[in-house]
Design a protein around this motif. Structure first.
Motif, short mmCIF file in Angstrom:
data_model
loop_
_atom_site.label_atom_id
_atom_site.label_comp_id
_atom_site.label_asym_id
_atom_site.label_seq_id
_atom_site.Cartn_x
_atom_site.Cartn_y
_atom_site.Cartn_z
N ALA A 48 30.36 38.50 45.45
CA ALA A 48 30.19 39.41 44.31
C ALA A 48 30.10 40.86 44.78
O ALA A 48 30.68 41.76 44.17
CB ALA A 48 28.94 39.03 43.52
N VAL A 49 29.39 41.09 45.89
CA VAL A 49 29.27 42.46 46.42
C VAL A 49 30.63 43.00 46.84
O VAL A 49 31.00 44.13 46.51
CB VAL A 49 28.27 42.49 47.60
CG1 VAL A 49 28.23 43.86 48.25
CG2 VAL A 49 26.88 42.08 47.14
N VAL A 50 31.41 42.17 47.55
CA VAL A 50 32.72 42.62 48.02
C VAL A 50 33.69 42.79 46.86
O VAL A 50 34.47 43.74 46.83
CB VAL A 50 33.26 41.64 49.09
CG1 VAL A 50 34.68 42.01 49.51
CG2 VAL A 50 32.35 41.65 50.32
N LEU A 51 33.63 41.90 45.88
CA LEU A 51 34.49 42.05 44.70
C LEU A 51 34.18 43.34 43.93
O LEU A 51 35.10 44.06 43.53
CB LEU A 51 34.32 40.85 43.77
CG LEU A 51 35.18 39.64 44.05
CD1 LEU A 51 34.73 38.46 43.22
CD2 LEU A 51 36.64 39.94 43.80
N VAL A 52 32.91 43.62 43.76
CA VAL A 52 32.54 44.86 43.06
C VAL A 52 32.95 46.07 43.89
O VAL A 52 33.46 47.06 43.36
CB VAL A 52 31.03 44.88 42.74
CG1 VAL A 52 30.58 46.25 42.28
CG2 VAL A 52 30.70 43.84 41.70
N VAL A 64 40.34 42.13 37.40
CA VAL A 64 39.62 41.05 36.73
C VAL A 64 40.25 39.69 37.06
O VAL A 64 39.54 38.70 37.23
CB VAL A 64 39.60 41.33 35.21
CG1 VAL A 64 38.95 40.20 34.45
CG2 VAL A 64 38.90 42.64 34.93
N GLY A 65 41.56 39.64 37.18
CA GLY A 65 42.24 38.37 37.51
C GLY A 65 41.85 37.84 38.87
O GLY A 65 41.64 36.63 39.04
N VAL A 66 41.76 38.73 39.84
CA VAL A 66 41.35 38.32 41.19
C VAL A 66 39.90 37.82 41.16
O VAL A 66 39.57 36.80 41.77
CB VAL A 66 41.51 39.50 42.18
CG1 VAL A 66 40.93 39.16 43.53
CG2 VAL A 66 42.97 39.88 42.30
N ALA A 67 39.05 38.52 40.42
CA ALA A 67 37.65 38.10 40.30
C ALA A 67 37.57 36.72 39.64
O ALA A 67 36.77 35.87 40.06
CB ALA A 67 36.87 39.12 39.48
N PHE A 68 38.40 36.46 38.64
CA PHE A 68 38.41 35.16 37.98
C PHE A 68 38.82 34.06 38.96
O PHE A 68 38.19 32.99 38.99
CB PHE A 68 39.37 35.20 36.78
CG PHE A 68 39.44 33.91 36.02
CD1 PHE A 68 38.43 33.57 35.15
CD2 PHE A 68 40.51 33.06 36.18
CE1 PHE A 68 38.48 32.37 34.45
CE2 PHE A 68 40.58 31.87 35.49
CZ PHE A 68 39.57 31.53 34.61
N ALA A 88 31.09 35.17 35.40
CA ALA A 88 30.22 36.22 35.97
C ALA A 88 31.03 37.22 36.80
O ALA A 88 30.84 38.44 36.68
CB ALA A 88 29.13 35.59 36.82
N TYR A 89 31.95 36.73 37.63
CA TYR A 89 32.76 37.63 38.45
C TYR A 89 33.72 38.45 37.61
O TYR A 89 34.00 39.61 37.92
CB TYR A 89 33.55 36.84 39.50
CG TYR A 89 32.73 36.25 40.61
CD1 TYR A 89 31.39 36.55 40.78
CD2 TYR A 89 33.29 35.37 41.51
CE1 TYR A 89 30.64 36.00 41.79
CE2 TYR A 89 32.56 34.81 42.54
CZ TYR A 89 31.24 35.13 42.68
OH TYR A 89 30.51 34.58 43.69
N THR A 90 34.24 37.86 36.53
CA THR A 90 35.12 38.60 35.65
C THR A 90 34.38 39.74 34.96
O THR A 90 34.89 40.87 34.88
CB THR A 90 35.73 37.65 34.59
OG1 THR A 90 36.42 36.60 35.27
CG2 THR A 90 36.70 38.37 33.69
#
Length: 176
Positions: A48-52, A64-68, A88-90
């Protein structure tokens, strides 16, 4: 974008490094879930930290697609309700992208403070999905997770921006 005085000019982000860091964070999350602590509720979600981080710094590449997709991978790995982490990641990715222009004007410690409600909202959303599905409350230590993720933000900034930093002293071969 106008840069603040004293702010260092960064090289463009390498897409290979971005994807490597995301896959490394996914692997570390998976290792921490089966490692020493098991699924302790206070363990920070490194993915989550790296995605944000990449949603804030490279919103056109990581969205958002990659997070999903990474959320689905975490759901499958943990055997969680399919879509719990994906949702949550989206949400994390969407709000990180929506605030990325404003967030980058602040120094890194202030960014960590402003990211804290984002992590808290994502964990609250994940908790609500778990409770609606009939799972039990994971304990009050679950409330520490967003704080730990926010504390990791400056470390993530140093590590993930390191390949993009230019040499601090210009010379004939490095004019910038």
């Amino acid at each position: 974008m106008i840069m603040r005085p004293g702010q260092q000019l960064l090289l463009p982000a390498n897409p290979v490094f971005i994807w490597f860091s995301l896959l490394a964070a996914l692997s570390l999350n998976m290792l921490m879930n089966v490692g020493l602590w098991g699924r302790a509720p206070w363990i920070p979600d490194l993915l989550a930290v790296v995605l944000v981080f990449w949603s804030v710094h490279q919103p056109l590449r990581i969205g958002v697609g990659v997070a999903f997709l990474f959320g689905l991978a975490m759901d499958v790995h943990q055997g969680a309700l399919l879509g719990q982490h994906a949702l949550a990641y989206t949400v994390l990715g969407f709000f990180a992208i929506s605030m990325h222009r404003r967030l980058l004007w602040f120094p890194v410690p202030n960014q960590a403070i402003q990211i804290l409600p984002l992590f808290a909202a994502a964990h609250l959303l994940s908790l609500l999905v778990r409770l609606l599905a009939g799972d039990g409350f994971p304990g009050w230590s679950y409330l520490l997770t967003p704080v730990f993720e926010s504390i990791l933000w400056p470390l993530a900034s140093v590590i993930l921006l390191a390949p993009q930093r230019r040499a601090p002293d210009p010379d004939a071969n490095r004019p910038l």
